[in-house]
Design an enzyme around this catalytic site. Structure first.
Site, PDB file in Angstrom:
ATOM      1  N   SER A  86       0.825  -1.199   0.000  1.00 60.91           N
ATOM      2  CA  SER A  86       0.000   0.000   0.000  1.00 60.91           C
ATOM      3  C   SER A  86       0.873   1.268   0.000  1.00 60.91           C
ATOM      4  O   SER A  86       1.615   1.498  -0.956  1.00 60.91           O
ATOM      5  CB  SER A  86      -0.969  -0.033   1.197  1.00 60.91           C
ATOM      6  OG  SER A  86      -1.947   0.971   1.071  1.00 60.91           O
ATOM      7  N   HIS A 134      -7.937  -5.403  -0.636  1.00 61.46           N
ATOM      8  CA  HIS A 134      -6.658  -4.690  -0.571  1.00 61.46           C
ATOM      9  C   HIS A 134      -5.554  -5.603  -0.028  1.00 61.46           C
ATOM     10  O   HIS A 134      -4.438  -5.631  -0.560  1.00 61.46           O
ATOM     11  CB  HIS A 134      -6.836  -3.463   0.327  1.00 61.46           C
ATOM     12  CG  HIS A 134      -5.736  -2.455   0.246  1.00 61.46           C
ATOM     13  ND1 HIS A 134      -5.150  -2.063  -0.937  1.00 61.46           N
ATOM     14  CD2 HIS A 134      -5.109  -1.735   1.223  1.00 61.46           C
ATOM     15  CE1 HIS A 134      -4.221  -1.139  -0.698  1.00 61.46           C
ATOM     16  NE2 HIS A 134      -4.174  -0.947   0.604  1.00 61.46           N
ATOM     17  N   ASP A 162      -0.425  -4.074  -4.005  1.00 64.70           N
ATOM     18  CA  ASP A 162      -1.571  -3.170  -4.101  1.00 64.70           C
ATOM     19  C   ASP A 162      -1.200  -1.761  -3.633  1.00 64.70           C
ATOM     20  O   ASP A 162      -1.690  -1.285  -2.599  1.00 64.70           O
ATOM     21  CB  ASP A 162      -2.776  -3.687  -3.316  1.00 64.70           C
ATOM     22  CG  ASP A 162      -4.093  -3.235  -3.956  1.00 64.70           C
ATOM     23  OD1 ASP A 162      -4.164  -3.204  -5.186  1.00 64.70           O
ATOM     24  OD2 ASP A 162      -5.043  -2.900  -3.222  1.00 64.70           O
TER      25      ASP A 162
END
Length: 460
Positions: free
Chosen positions: A163, A257, A187
Site C-alpha cells: 500500500s 486490498h 496493491d
C-alpha cells in the site's frame, strides 16, 4: 577487611553491569503495537528497522537503536529485503508480518529488514500517514548508504512495499536513480496517488525490476500500470472469498486490498505456483486469447511473486517496458487454480451463443467445477471454439466429465448443441492426457455425463 569489602563491592557492580548489559544485548525488539486511542490522538514518526536473519530468525535486532548489536547479524554481502507496511488506521501490527519473514528466510539466507513505521502510519487521518512516506524513505536511504560504505551492492537491495509502503519503496528507488535491484508493490495505495506524476509515486523506473500486484483497483489500490509487469488477480477488483456487503464490517473494506499480500505469501510455499497470462484485458484472458505466452518463449508464462524476476530480462527489454498480466484465483489459500482448454467443434447448422459449465470427477469420486458463465461463446458449424476452463483442483486421473450448456434464456424454446468433437486439454500441467468425446448432442440445461477417452490422432 576494608580491602576485601571493596573487592566484593567491585565484583558485585561488575556482575550486575555484565548481566544488565548482556540482557540488553539479547533483548528482542518487536513491532510497535498501538491501538485506536493512538490513532485518534495521532502519533509522531518513530521508525524501527527490525533485522531478521537465519541467525536471529525469532529475535529481531533494531538497526537504529542506540548501541545496537543488531549489526553483528547484518551481512551486507547477502541479499537484503526491506518489508514496508502501509497505513494502519487502528495501530495493530499487520497479521502477515511473521509469516512473511519466516517464509523468506526459509527460501534463502538473507537479511530481512522489517520497516516498522507504525508510529506515523497509525492515525484516523489517512492524509497524515501519506504525508510521512518521504520521511520514511529518507531514513531508509541513510541505512542503505551506510550498508554501501560497508561493501553492499545496490543490486542486492529488494524492497517489498504494501500500500503506502509501495510508494515509500519508489521514493527510495528514485534516490538511487532506479539502480536498486528490485521493488515489489503489493496493491500500491490509490488515494492521493492516483493521477500523480512518476516522481510522486512508485514507477517502473525506480528499480532495475519492478513488479506490482493490483488487487483492489476499484477501492484502496492504484489502478494503472506502475511496474515492468503489473499483475491483476481476478481483474484486480473483487477477490473471491472476500465479503460482498458492508455488513461484514472492516473486512469488507480491507479484504480485497490485503489479498495482494496473501497472494505473494502463497508463492513462498511449494504447494503451487501461480501462473499468470500477459494480456491486453481481463476479458481477453477469460476467453483464452492469451494462454500461449509466445512472446516469452522458450520460457513459460510468468509466475506471480518471489520468482517473478526470472522473467526480468524479457520484461525490461520490451518497448514500452510495461506488461499487464491477468489470472484468476480460488477463494482460499493457497489460491491456486488449474487451467484447461475446452475445445468444441459443432455441426449445428444454426449459430448458438451459449454458456458452458464443466465438472471433472477424479478416480476417487472428488469433483471440481468450472462455470464459464461470464462470457458467452459463439458456436458456429465446423468452426472450433476454445474456452478457458479454471478449476480449484487438478486430478491426475479424470474418470468422468459432466457438461451443461445453456443460452441463459429463462423463457422460450430449449435448444440443442450438436457436437462433432469435445476436447479437454491441460494447460497448467501439460503432461496430463488430452481427453475427448465424439459425436453427441447437448440438450439445453441438461447435464450430460461422459466417460472421457484419449483423443484420436485426427485433424478434426
Amino acid at each position: 577487611m576494608l580491602l576485601k569489602l571493596c573487592l566484593e563491592l567491585y565484583l558485585l557492580v561488575f556482575y550486575v553491569t555484565f548481566w544488565v548489559r548482556s540482557d540488553n544485548e539479547e533483548k528482542c525488539h518487536e513491532f510497535t503495537d498501538l491501538n485506536i486511542h493512538n490513532a485518534i490522538v495521532g502519533t509522531g514518526l518513530n521508525v524501527q528497522l527490525l533485522l531478521y536473519t537465519r541467525e536471529n530468525s525469532n529475535c529481531a535486532g533494531n538497526l537504529n537503536a542506540e548501541n545496537s548489536t543488531a549489526f553483528t547479524y547484518l551481512n551486507v554481502t547477502r541479499k537484503t529485503i526491506f518489508i514496508i507496511h502501509g497505513y494502519r488506521p487502528t495501530g495493530a501490527p499487520p497479521v502477515w508480518l511473521n509469516s512473511t519473514v519466516q517464509r523468506l528466510l526459509y527460501i534463502q539466507d538473507m537479511n530481512i529488514i522489517l520497516v516498522d513505521w507504525n508510529r506515523g502510519a497509525t492515525t484516523v487521518i489517512y492524509h497524515h500517514a501519506a504525508g510521512k512516506t518521504k520521511a520514511v524513505a529518507n531514513i531508509l536511504k541513510a541505512l542503505i548508504d551506510d550498508m554501501l560504505l560497508q561493501g553492499a551492492s545496490l543490486d542486492s537491495i529488494y524492497m517489498i512495499g504494501v500500500s503506502l509502503g509501495a510508494h515509500i519503496s519508489g521514493f527510495v528507488g528514485k534516490m538511487y536513480n532506479g539502480s536498486i535491484g528490485r521493488i515489489t508493490g503489493l496493491d500500491p495505495a490509490g488515494p492521493l496517488f492516483n493521477g500523480q506524476p512518476p516522481e510522486e509515486r512508485l514507477d517502473h523506473t525506480d528499480a532495475q525490476f519492478v513488479d506490482v500486484i493490483h488487487s483492489d483497483i476499484d477501492g484502496l489500490g492504484y489502478r494503472e500500470n506502475l511496474g515492468h509487469i503489473d499483475f491483476y488477480p481476478n481483474g484486480g477488483t473483487d477477490q473471491p472469498g472476500c465479503p460482498t456487503t458492508i455488513l461484514s464490517g472492516s473486512e469488507y473494506f480491507k479484504c480485497d486490498h490485503q489479498r495482494s499480500v496473501f497472494l505473494y505469501l502463497s508463492t513462498l510455499t511449494e504447494s503451487c505456483s501461480i501462473t499468470t497470462y500477459p494480456c491486453e484485458s481481463y476479458r481477453d484472458y477469460r476467453i483464452g486469447k492469451c494462454a500461449d505466452c509466445k512472446e516469452f518463449l522458450p520460457m513459460t508464462c510468468p509466475v506471480l511473486g518471489f520468482n517473478a524476476d526470472k522473467w526480468k530480462d524479457y520484461l525490461v527489454a520490451k518497448i514500452p517496458p510495461v506488461t499487464k498480466a491477468f489470472f484468476d484465483t480460488s477463494t482460499k489459500k493457497p489460491f491456486c487454480i488449474f487451467h484447461y482448454f475446452l475445445d468444441f467443434i459443432t455441426w449445428s447448422t444454426k449459430t448458438r451463443r451459449a454458456y458452458i459449465t464443466i465438472k471433472l470427477m477424479s478416480s476417487n469420486g472428488a469433483i471440481t467445477e468450472s462455470k464459464l458463465d461470464r462470457d458467452a461463446a459463439t458456436f458456429e458449424q465446423y468452426k472450433e471454439v476454445s474456452l478457458l476452463a479454471k478449476f480449484d483442483e487438478d486430478f491426475e486421473t479424470i474418470s468422468r466429465i459432466f457438461v451443461t450448456f445453456t443460452t441463459g434464456s429463462i423463457i422460450g424454446p430449449k435448444y440443442k448443441l450438436r457436437v462433432l468433437r469435445m476436447r479437454l486439454r491441460p494447460l497448467t500441467n501439460q503432461n496430463r492426457q488430452i481427453l475427448c468425446r465424439y459425436d453427441f448432442v447437448l440438450l439445453e440445461n441438461i447435464e450430460m455425463e461422459f466417460v472421457p477417452i484419449t483423443c484420436e490422432n485426427t485433424n478434426l
